[in-house]
Scaffold this active site. Structure first.
Site, PDB file in Angstrom:
ATOM      1  N   CYS A   1       0.878  -1.178   0.000  1.00 56.52           N
ATOM      2  CA  CYS A   1       0.000   0.000   0.000  1.00 56.52           C
ATOM      3  C   CYS A   1       0.910   1.221   0.000  1.00 56.52           C
ATOM      4  O   CYS A   1       1.846   1.285  -0.790  1.00 56.52           O
ATOM      5  CB  CYS A   1      -0.978  -0.037   1.171  1.00 56.52           C
ATOM      6  SG  CYS A   1      -0.217  -0.268   2.800  1.00 56.52           S
TER       7      CYS A   1
ATOM      8  N   ARG B   1      -2.362  -1.254   5.311  1.00 62.60           N
ATOM      9  CA  ARG B   1      -3.460  -1.888   4.573  1.00 62.60           C
ATOM     10  C   ARG B   1      -3.011  -3.196   3.944  1.00 62.60           C
ATOM     11  O   ARG B   1      -3.776  -4.172   3.908  1.00 62.60           O
ATOM     12  CB  ARG B   1      -3.993  -0.925   3.509  1.00 62.60           C
ATOM     13  CG  ARG B   1      -4.764   0.251   4.072  1.00 62.60           C
ATOM     14  CD  ARG B   1      -5.157   1.244   2.990  1.00 62.60           C
ATOM     15  NE  ARG B   1      -4.017   2.001   2.496  1.00 62.60           N
ATOM     16  CZ  ARG B   1      -4.064   2.850   1.470  1.00 62.60           C
ATOM     17  NH1 ARG B   1      -5.213   3.034   0.825  1.00 62.60           N
ATOM     18  NH2 ARG B   1      -2.990   3.516   1.087  1.00 62.60           N
TER      19      ARG B   1
END
EC number: 2.8.1.1
Length: 435
Positions: free
Chosen positions: A385, A390
């Protein structure tokens, strides 16, 4: 006569309306075989933990019926009419096609009522639900995503499914000082500041020596079961993924994080983190699983291959280069050749992977989402990410789904974009752009 005929017609119309309503209310129960013969769909109304594989009782059935969808009754108060309609459309439910619900009576009734209001007319009960354990499906590693009542029972010393083999710890993870932790946290939980596992300038993981010191400080050995949770799930996932890289064998997440514990109304406590006895002997060399964390050159080697995927877990605006997603990352764009793995509306959200209550979406939904971008379980897959949070959450989900060759490209877009020689893509594009 005209007046009589009008009254008769009205009575007939009312009768037909009532009959239609009663038909919806009292549709004949169907077995799974009968439902499949009618090309219908089963809907599991239980919480996602039980759908994923956790048995509701210690020796109860584990998993969900073949190809069943999960629409938990507990989500309904979090779903607007528009959101439910979108869920129905996404799962290709037709108003005149049969659906069969299963779960407890209260949950089934609640889901039935909402589906009827949404226009579905052929709703019945799945009469033989969960009766044949051999046909049930579940996450290969459902135990890696624990649910609140399981954790509470473990803390109370009760017998639980997938009990940790030895010592275990509950830890809250977040960035910075434990401000919210001080006000309210899961009883007995330790606290890890994410600054203990990642550092500037690129927010990559800290050195292996620093990891060793961090694990020792928190009393963690390679054979300690660590159960992590966060106010933000991806903060806990970042710590979890790095612990797995270091060599902790059994690392689990509280699915949905702190919010699910709070929603369950379980006990909390306030105050500072407990004093933890240091454990200087981790027991194995760090990193025990170096393959779980890729550097930039290793990530580059996954591009433009059919047997591998470098997967961007960033919002669509980030992927096409309209925003970097971060105040401290100036370049916009994406790694040229990366495949889009979805994320959420912006750099701080992960709606594409979450049920309405913040728990992990069904494996079928996630697999279908990835397949559209040629991201497949038999490939070597590395997620990234902006800086790793994430990507780590997605890694933990893929791991629970049984994907065997997954990792995180630690540097992510922040590192990649810092070298102007690296190829960058911008603009609207589809899956073919990564071939």
């Amino acid at each position: 006569m005209k007046r009589v005929s009008q009254m008769t017609a009205l009575a007939m119309a009312l009768g037909l309306a009532c009959a239609s309503s009663w038909a919806a209310e009292l549709a004949k129960p169907l077995t799974l075989d009968q439902l499949q013969q009618q090309n219908g769909k089963a809907i599991d109304t239980r919480p996602s933990a039980f759908y994923n594989g956790w048995p509701q009782t210690l020796n109860g059935p584990s998993g969900h019926e073949l190809a069943a969808l999960n629409l938990s009754a507990s989500w309904l108060d979090k779903m607007s009419t528009e959101q439910l309609n979108a869920w129905i459309k996404q799962h290709n439910l037709k108003t005149d096609a049969p659906v069969a619900l299963y779960g407890n009576d209260k949950d089934v009734d609640a889901v039935k009522t909402r589906l009827q209001k949404a226009g579905l007319t052929h709703i019945s009960i799945l009469s033989d639900a969960l009766s044949e354990p051999s046909r049930l499906q579940k996450l290969p590693h459902f135990e890696q995503l624990v649910y609140p009542q399981w954790l509470h029972d473990l803390q109370q010393g009760k017998e639980v499914t997938a009990k940790p083999a030895g010592d275990w710890k509950v830890i809250e993870a977040a960035w910075g000082a434990p401000k919210l932790y001080l006000i309210s946290h899961i009883p007995g939980a330790d606290y890890i500041d994410t600054n203990e596992v990642e550092s500037e300038p690129l927010w990559n993981k800290v050195s292996d020596e620093q990891l060793k010191a961090m694990l020792a400080k928190h009393g963690i050995r390679h054979d300690t079961t660590v159960i992590l949770y966060g106010r933000d799930v991806y903060a806990a996932a970042r710590v979890a993924q790095i612990m797995l890289y270091a060599g902790v064998k059994d690392v689990r997440l509280l699915d949905g994080g702190w919010q699910t514990w709070s929603d369950a109304g379980l006990p909390v406590e306030r105050g500072t983190p407990p004093k933890v006895k240091a454990e200087p002997d981790f027991g194995v060399k760090i990193p025990a699983q170096p393959q779980l964390m890729l550097d930039m050159e290793q990530a580059r080697g996954l591009l433009h291959r059919q047997d591998a995927s470098l997967v961007s877990i960033r919002s669509w605006p980030e992927f096409i280069g309209t925003t970097s997603g971060y105040s401290y990352i100036k370049p916009k764009g994406e790694i040229a050749g990366a495949r889009w793995g979805h994320a959420g509306s912006d750099s701080t959200h992960m709606e594409d992977f979450h049920n309405p209550d913040g728990t992990m979406r069904s494996a079928d939904d996630i697999t279908a989402m990835w397949k559209a971008w040629n991201i497949k379980p038999e490939q070597q897959v590395s997620f990234y990410c902006g800086t790793g949070w994430r990507a780590s959450e997605t890694f933990m989900y893929a791991r629970a789904m049984g994907w065997k060759n997954v990792s995180v490209y630690d540097g992510g877009w922040y590192e990649w974009s810092s070298d102007p020689k690296n190829p960058v893509a911008t603009g609207e594009r589809g899956p073919d752009s990564s071939k």
